[in-house]
Design a protein around this motif. Structure first.
Motif, short mmCIF file in Angstrom:
data_model
loop_
_atom_site.label_atom_id
_atom_site.label_comp_id
_atom_site.label_asym_id
_atom_site.label_seq_id
_atom_site.Cartn_x
_atom_site.Cartn_y
_atom_site.Cartn_z
N THR A 148 1.00 -1.32 0.05
CA THR A 148 0.18 -0.01 0.11
C THR A 148 0.98 1.17 -0.05
N ASP A 149 0.28 2.18 -0.71
CA ASP A 149 1.23 3.57 -0.65
C ASP A 149 1.21 4.34 0.71
N ASP A 150 0.11 4.10 1.26
CA ASP A 150 0.13 4.87 2.40
C ASP A 150 -0.88 4.12 3.64
N SER A 202 4.33 3.84 3.72
CA SER A 202 4.30 2.95 2.65
C SER A 202 4.71 1.68 3.08
N TYR A 203 4.22 0.61 2.74
CA TYR A 203 4.26 -0.74 3.23
C TYR A 203 4.04 -2.01 2.14
N ALA A 204 4.89 -3.01 2.26
CA ALA A 204 5.01 -4.05 1.36
C ALA A 204 5.02 -5.42 2.29
N ARG A 205 4.66 -6.33 1.84
CA ARG A 205 4.65 -7.69 2.48
C ARG A 205 4.52 -8.98 1.54
N TYR A 264 8.76 -1.41 5.54
CA TYR A 264 8.06 -0.34 5.97
C TYR A 264 8.98 1.12 5.58
N ARG A 265 8.31 2.10 5.05
CA ARG A 265 8.86 3.32 5.02
C ARG A 265 8.03 4.29 5.82
N PRO A 275 6.09 5.13 -2.18
CA PRO A 275 5.60 3.87 -2.69
C PRO A 275 6.84 2.89 -3.23
N PHE A 276 6.62 1.72 -2.93
CA PHE A 276 7.60 0.73 -3.45
C PHE A 276 7.34 0.63 -4.84
#
Length: 394
Positions: free
Chosen positions: A217-219, A241-244, A260-261, A266-267
């Motif tokens: 997700t961007d935010d 910003s998050y990725a899994r 995480y950022r 966005p990643f």
């Protein structure tokens, strides 16, 4: 003899070889023929292999020319698709066992990761960075097979460096919820050891997968409303910003690698694909740790057997040292349980020894309980609880 074969369109080509198979380097086999010969799972063949598959003249000639007898093959896969296999063989009839197959599969998984990484990026510098990080992670796995936490933290550090993450974590699924087992960066360190309860709801946006099957997700703050845990993650953990990427074991999901950022940045697609690669490495580390624990347990059993055999070899008329050694190792291998050893004599069981940290209720010490058992006997025909048996003079 060892070799690696890779799929190229409709052809399977031998790309690497050692030993007698080196003369067949570059040899190609139609995939249709190859697929009929090799099942999708690891297989083991004895010296009848070439005879059984004599309808494939090219492979039959290969086995005759190399003098191969026992063989083992394990598959390499990317995203579940077969891309090739690693082969090992012996020039004598000595079949490979399941433990050796598991180790060989680990090497095949590592090779598949390297092959996948080689095709992820068009940019040479990015590809080189990922290959370097992968090599360092695989070295970490091999150097610390029993220290899973250290390996996972190393994977997180490499992933954060290559994917531009300011914090990261690895979680493992369990019956009591999802537990944080490793972290990177100060923001996620307080979460280590904590558990997300099974009833925790997540924003539906987190279930949308992107490149490499990675959800992102961007935010986080924009989608966390109404989901207390993720509101806390966005507020206290400063996750924006998050990725899994999912961790798997034998094809089943067992956890997640999270990046995480602390700002809305966005990643990118290449970063998500790289994160998927690091998740594969983390999954490999988990599988490797399980295999190491299995081998470690096997080594303990072998050591115990060696001690017992040594006691047997030195025993003459007195078998008590043998019985005592058996009882001591049984207690150790069974995690500190109380042990009672009995020998059948005719229709009776005779107490021969024991070991354990906890005495039976009627005795003042474990030593007193164990010595009480020695020489006592009970009829095999009597179905009586051990507590009652220890209270009978006979």
């Amino acid at each position: 003899t060892g070799s690696m074969q890779l799929l190229h369109g409709d052809t399977v080509r031998m790309e690497a070889a050692r030993g007698r198979a080196a003369g067949w380097l570059g040899n190609e086999t139609p995939y249709q023929d190859f697929d009929e010969l090799f099942p999708p799972e690891p297989s083991f063949h004895d010296d009848r292999w070439a005879e059984d598959y004599s309808e494939a003249p090219q492979l039959a000639e290969f086995f005759r020319s190399t003098g191969i007898r026992s063989t083992a093959q394990v598959p390499m896969r990317i995203d579940g698709e077969w891309i090739g296999q690693i082969n090992l063989s012996r020039s004598e009839v000595r079949p490979f066992d399941s433990k050796q197959a598991a180790i060989l599969q680990t090497f095949a998984d590592q090779a598949a990761i390297a092959i996948r990484n080689g095709g992820l990026f068009n940019d040479l510098e990015e590809a080189l960075q990922l290959q370097t990080a992968t090599s360092e992670v695989l070295a970490l796995i091999s150097e610390h097979p029993g220290d899973l936490t250290r390996v996972l933290e190393g994977i997180l550090a490499k992933a954060a460096g290559l994917c531009g993450g300011e914090a990261g974590s690895i979680t493992m699924n369990g019956s009591e919820g999802t537990r944080y087992v490793a972290s990177h960066g100060p923001a996620m360190e307080p979460y280590i050891g904590t558990t997300i309860s099974p009833g925790t709801t997540a924003p539906r946006e987190l279930f949308n997968s992107g490149p490499g099957g990675v959800s992102h997700t961007d935010d986080m703050m924009a989608i966390a409303d109404g989901h207390p845990y993720f509101e806390e993650l966005a507020g206290v953990g400063r996750v924006r910003s998050y990725a899994r990427a999912t961790l798997t074991l034998d094809g089943a999901p067992v956890g997640g690698l999270h990046m995480y950022r602390h700002e809305v940045r966005p990643f990118e697609e290449a970063e998500l694909k790289a994160l998927a690669s690091f998740a594969e490495q983390a999954s490999l580390a988990i599988a490797n740790a399980n295999l190491f624990n299995d081998l470690d347990a096997a080594l303990e059993r072998q050591t115990a057997m060696a001690d017992v055999l040594e006691a047997v070899s030195t025993a003459r008329d007195d078998l008590q040292p043998v019985f005592d050694t058996v009882a001591q190792h049984a207690r150790h291998l069974c995690s500190g349980a109380n042990v009672g050893l009995f020998v059948k004599e005719g229709k009776r069981l005779v107490g021969a020894g024991g070991d354990g940290p906890q005495p039976l209720a009627m005795f003042e010490s474990a030593e007193q309980a164990n010595s009480y058992l020695i020489g006592r006997s009970w009829s095999i025909d009597d179905d009586i609880p051990m507590s009652e048996a220890c209270r009978t003079s006979e």
